[in-house]
Design an enzyme around this catalytic site. Structure first.
Site, mmCIF file in Angstrom:
data_model
loop_
_atom_site.group_PDB
_atom_site.id
_atom_site.type_symbol
_atom_site.label_atom_id
_atom_site.label_comp_id
_atom_site.label_asym_id
_atom_site.label_seq_id
_atom_site.Cartn_x
_atom_site.Cartn_y
_atom_site.Cartn_z
ATOM 1 C CG ASN A 1 -4.185 5.215 12.922
ATOM 2 O OD1 ASN A 1 -3.451 5.510 13.850
ATOM 3 N ND2 ASN A 1 -4.998 4.185 12.967
ATOM 4 C CG HIS B 1 -5.465 -0.459 8.482
ATOM 5 N ND1 HIS B 1 -4.494 -0.510 7.525
ATOM 6 C CD2 HIS B 1 -4.826 -0.656 9.664
ATOM 7 C CE1 HIS B 1 -3.323 -0.721 8.092
ATOM 8 N NE2 HIS B 1 -3.497 -0.823 9.393
ATOM 9 C CB SER C 1 2.329 -3.999 9.310
ATOM 10 O OG SER C 1 1.562 -4.095 8.140
ATOM 11 C CE1 TYR D 1 -2.856 3.239 0.992
ATOM 12 C CE2 TYR D 1 -2.416 2.760 3.305
ATOM 13 C CZ TYR D 1 -2.961 3.578 2.330
ATOM 14 O OH TYR D 1 -3.605 4.732 2.694
ATOM 15 C CE1 TYR E 1 4.234 -3.419 12.278
ATOM 16 C CE2 TYR E 1 2.864 -2.131 13.773
ATOM 17 C CZ TYR E 1 3.557 -2.246 12.589
ATOM 18 O OH TYR E 1 3.580 -1.200 11.700
ATOM 19 N NE ARG F 1 -7.960 -3.697 16.627
ATOM 20 C CZ ARG F 1 -7.702 -3.038 15.487
ATOM 21 N NH1 ARG F 1 -8.167 -3.499 14.331
ATOM 22 N NH2 ARG F 1 -7.010 -1.928 15.483
ATOM 23 C CG ASP G 1 -7.360 -1.371 19.324
ATOM 24 O OD1 ASP G 1 -6.314 -1.538 18.659
ATOM 25 O OD2 ASP G 1 -8.502 -1.615 18.873
ATOM 26 C CB ALA H 1 9.840 -5.052 3.055
HETATM 27 N N1 NAD Z 1 -0.592 1.294 7.143
HETATM 28 C C1 NAD Z 1 -0.348 1.968 8.281
HETATM 29 O O1 NAD Z 1 -1.224 2.673 8.829
HETATM 30 C C2 NAD Z 1 1.027 1.895 8.915
HETATM 31 C C3 NAD Z 1 1.233 2.537 10.138
HETATM 32 C C4 NAD Z 1 2.494 2.499 10.720
HETATM 33 C C5 NAD Z 1 3.546 1.863 10.066
HETATM 34 N N2 NAD Z 1 3.326 1.220 8.891
HETATM 35 C C6 NAD Z 1 4.458 0.544 8.235
HETATM 36 O O2 NAD Z 1 4.542 0.957 6.885
HETATM 37 C C7 NAD Z 1 5.068 -0.083 6.062
HETATM 38 C C8 NAD Z 1 4.169 -0.332 4.875
HETATM 39 O O3 NAD Z 1 2.866 -0.676 5.360
HETATM 40 P P1 NAD Z 1 1.680 -1.057 4.357
HETATM 41 O O4 NAD Z 1 0.415 -0.720 5.058
HETATM 42 O O5 NAD Z 1 1.965 -0.494 3.017
HETATM 43 O O6 NAD Z 1 1.835 -2.630 4.337
HETATM 44 P P2 NAD Z 1 1.715 -3.658 3.099
HETATM 45 O O7 NAD Z 1 1.545 -5.002 3.728
HETATM 46 O O8 NAD Z 1 0.697 -3.194 2.133
HETATM 47 O O9 NAD Z 1 3.150 -3.555 2.413
HETATM 48 C C9 NAD Z 1 4.277 -4.267 2.853
HETATM 49 C C10 NAD Z 1 4.991 -4.817 1.622
HETATM 50 O O10 NAD Z 1 6.210 -5.468 2.024
HETATM 51 C C11 NAD Z 1 6.310 -6.742 1.380
HETATM 52 N N3 NAD Z 1 7.144 -7.574 2.289
HETATM 53 C C12 NAD Z 1 6.855 -7.943 3.564
HETATM 54 N N4 NAD Z 1 7.865 -8.631 4.089
HETATM 55 C C13 NAD Z 1 8.850 -8.697 3.140
HETATM 56 C C14 NAD Z 1 10.160 -9.257 3.099
HETATM 57 N N5 NAD Z 1 10.690 -9.870 4.152
HETATM 58 N N6 NAD Z 1 10.875 -9.132 1.965
HETATM 59 C C15 NAD Z 1 10.366 -8.500 0.874
HETATM 60 N N7 NAD Z 1 9.136 -7.935 0.871
HETATM 61 C C16 NAD Z 1 8.388 -8.040 1.991
HETATM 62 C C17 NAD Z 1 4.883 -7.194 1.188
HETATM 63 O O11 NAD Z 1 4.702 -8.131 0.162
HETATM 64 C C18 NAD Z 1 4.164 -5.866 0.887
HETATM 65 O O12 NAD Z 1 4.171 -5.585 -0.494
HETATM 66 C C19 NAD Z 1 5.245 -1.288 6.991
HETATM 67 O O13 NAD Z 1 6.581 -1.334 7.404
HETATM 68 C C20 NAD Z 1 4.327 -0.963 8.169
HETATM 69 O O14 NAD Z 1 4.785 -1.574 9.353
HETATM 70 C C21 NAD Z 1 2.089 1.222 8.294
HETATM 71 O O1 GDU Z 2 -13.121 -2.759 11.717
HETATM 72 C C1 GDU Z 2 -12.612 -1.986 12.533
HETATM 73 C C2 GDU Z 2 -11.238 -1.617 12.445
HETATM 74 C C3 GDU Z 2 -10.733 -0.762 13.404
HETATM 75 N N1 GDU Z 2 -11.533 -0.280 14.406
HETATM 76 C C4 GDU Z 2 -10.983 0.666 15.384
HETATM 77 O O2 GDU Z 2 -10.520 1.788 14.672
HETATM 78 C C5 GDU Z 2 -9.335 2.318 15.268
HETATM 79 C C6 GDU Z 2 -8.226 2.351 14.241
HETATM 80 O O3 GDU Z 2 -7.870 1.002 13.930
HETATM 81 P P1 GDU Z 2 -6.912 0.611 12.715
HETATM 82 O O4 GDU Z 2 -6.790 -0.880 12.717
HETATM 83 O O5 GDU Z 2 -7.392 1.288 11.484
HETATM 84 O O6 GDU Z 2 -5.547 1.282 13.117
HETATM 85 P P2 GDU Z 2 -4.659 1.077 14.440
HETATM 86 O O7 GDU Z 2 -4.750 2.379 15.179
HETATM 87 O O8 GDU Z 2 -4.963 -0.151 15.166
HETATM 88 O O9 GDU Z 2 -3.270 0.770 13.748
HETATM 89 C C7 GDU Z 2 -2.338 1.726 13.345
HETATM 90 O O10 GDU Z 2 -1.461 1.971 14.390
HETATM 91 C C8 GDU Z 2 -0.779 0.808 14.858
HETATM 92 C C9 GDU Z 2 0.020 1.304 16.004
HETATM 93 O O11 GDU Z 2 -0.775 1.330 17.160
HETATM 94 C C10 GDU Z 2 0.052 0.180 13.737
HETATM 95 O O12 GDU Z 2 1.138 0.994 13.407
HETATM 96 C C11 GDU Z 2 -0.804 -0.072 12.518
HETATM 97 O O13 GDU Z 2 0.005 -0.487 11.444
HETATM 98 C C12 GDU Z 2 -1.541 1.192 12.145
HETATM 99 O O14 GDU Z 2 -2.428 0.945 11.090
HETATM 100 C C13 GDU Z 2 -9.038 1.403 16.455
HETATM 101 O O15 GDU Z 2 -9.576 1.976 17.608
HETATM 102 C C14 GDU Z 2 -9.803 0.120 16.144
HETATM 103 O O16 GDU Z 2 -10.242 -0.572 17.295
HETATM 104 C C15 GDU Z 2 -12.868 -0.639 14.507
HETATM 105 O O17 GDU Z 2 -13.578 -0.207 15.430
HETATM 106 N N2 GDU Z 2 -13.362 -1.489 13.562
#
Ligand code: NAD
Ligand code: GDU
Length: 324
Positions: free
Chosen positions: A168, A191, A75, A11, A139, A283, A286, A72
């Site tokens: 987020n 999410h 998560s 993503y 994590y 959950r 959280d 990568a």
């Molecule tokens: N989405 C969020 O809200 C959020 C919040 C905080 C941190 N992050 C961090 O941001 C980064 C990207 O998150 P995302 O939501 O795009 O996740 P995602 O799962 O969509 O992307 C992760 C990508 O890494 C690849 N991957 C995983 N392990 C690998 C490995 N060992 N070698 C090669 N490729 C590998 C997966 O195939 C995937 O394409 C992650 O490090 C995640 O921890 C995301």
């Molecule tokens: O179907 C759902 C999904 C989420 N939630 C609530 O919505 C809020 C946000 O939840 P998300 O799963 O969207 O996001 P998080 O805050 O749990 O997670 C984010 O913060 C984390 C750190 O706490 C990690 O970094 C993670 O990758 C990042 O997406 C939380 O209170 C969760 O309980 C719901 O009520 N229903």
């Protein structure tokens, strides 16, 4: 610059890869496609399929790379509690392999995707980079360990590292005519916003609201949402800010909190769908409130978010409709 983007089929990595290409950089993506999609890699970037452990050294050696952007990771917080070993191995273990590969190839700059989960349950709001780090799940602990490793590689091997602690992330990057938009399409979606939008699309009957007995104004959890395109802009600034021998940490959030009910309300307004809600128990793991102080990156790197929660939901909604 010539850049290696790990996780560039995911993503956030796919969105940032597109922004890097747009800024004129050359991009090679390394991704094992465990949670990503080959067709998310933007046109103009080369995809190497494989893990960091197996492929990073071979790709970097002699490749003339200037820097690495390291997205990568595994998560899923819940999965990390079920399988801590997988998270230590995949996140910390594979990141160490990447750092060693960088060292071997003489690549000295890295921007890393850290997370608010490194802080755990905060003592005060908004969260500062200097606040205690006490992750409440494997994590977050594995990401904090990578931050620590980056600090050591900076001090002992002269690497220039920037850890961006995302709060987020939401929204999508919408392409113009004929282009490919990029957004969130995880096979296992935890999410909030994409899950609410599934209801609006008719793919789910209602959204689960995890807990309404938190000590917050409406009883639901409060989070700090940041648009993925604003997040990407911070990566371009962080890349320029990598300084040999230094490890810097910046929070990345918009600095304001929205409750789960606030988010659902915005989704209703954007989609025009009533979005029924089913209240479920909390959950596990959280925190009640997670809001970033983003002062450090605003003053230090001149970053400023430009998109609000409504823009995030609108762009995510356009993306999921285009992707059907
Ligand atoms: N989405 C969020 O809200 C959020 C919040 C905080 C941190 N992050 C961090 O941001 C980064 C990207 O998150 P995302 O939501 O795009 O996740 P995602 O799962 O969509 O992307 C992760 C990508 O890494 C690849 N991957 C995983 N392990 C690998 C490995 N060992 N070698 C090669 N490729 C590998 C997966 O195939 C995937 O394409 C992650 O490090 C995640 O921890 C995301
Ligand atoms: O179907 C759902 C999904 C989420 N939630 C609530 O919505 C809020 C946000 O939840 P998300 O799963 O969207 O996001 P998080 O805050 O749990 O997670 C984010 O913060 C984390 C750190 O706490 C990690 O970094 C993670 O990758 C990042 O997406 C939380 O209170 C969760 O309980 C719901 O009520 N229903």
């Amino acid at each position: 610059m010539k850049l290696l983007v790990t996780g560039g089929a995911g993503y956030i990595g796919s969105v940032v890869s597109a922004q890097l290409l747009e800024a004129g950089h050359e991009v090679v993506v390394l991704d094992d496609l465990s949670t990503g999609h080959a067709d998310a890699v933007p046109e103009g970037a080369r995809l190497v399929r494989g893990t960091l452990r197996d492929e990073a050294a071979g790709v970097l050696e002699g490749g003339g790379f200037d820097a690495v952007l390291h997205f990568a990771a595994r998560s899923l917080v819940g999965e990390s509690v079920q399988k801590p070993g997988l998270y230590w191995d995949k996140n910390l273990g594979e990141s160490l392999a990447l750092l060693e590969a960088m060292r071997g190839a003489g690549v000295r700059r890295i921007v890393f995707s850290s997370t608010a989960a490194t802080y755990g349950e905060p003592e005060s709001t908004p969260i500062l980079e200097t606040d205690p780090t006490r992750p409440t799940n494997p994590y977050g602990a594995s990401k904090l360990a990578i931050d620590t490793a980056l600090a050591e590689y900076a001090r002992l091997h002269g690497i220039g590292g920037v850890s961006l602690r995302y709060f987020n992330v939401a929204g999508a990057r919408l392409a113009g005519d004929g282009g490919r938009s990029q957004g969130e399409r995880h096979a296992v979606e935890t999410h909030l916003i994409p899950n609410v939008l599934k209801v609006a699309l008719g793919e789910k009957e209602s959204v689960n609201l995890f807990g309404e007995d938190y000590p917050t104004p409406d009883g639901t959890c409060v989070r700090d949402y940041i648009h993925v395109v604003d997040l990407g802009a911070a990566h371009l600034l962080a890349l320029e800010a990598c300084a040999p021998g230094a490890h810097q940490i910046f929070n990345l959030g918009n600095g304001s909190g929205f409750s789960v009910r606030d988010v659902i309300e915005v989704c209703r307004a954007v989609t025009g769908h009533p979005v029924p809600v089913e209240v479920s128990p909390r959950r596990a793991g959280d925190p009640a409130v997670l809001v970033a102080s983003s002062e450090k990156i605003r003053t230090g790197l001149g970053w400023k978010p430009e998109r609000d929660l409504r823009a995030m939901v609108e762009d995510a909604w356009t993306f999921v409709q285009r992707s059907r």
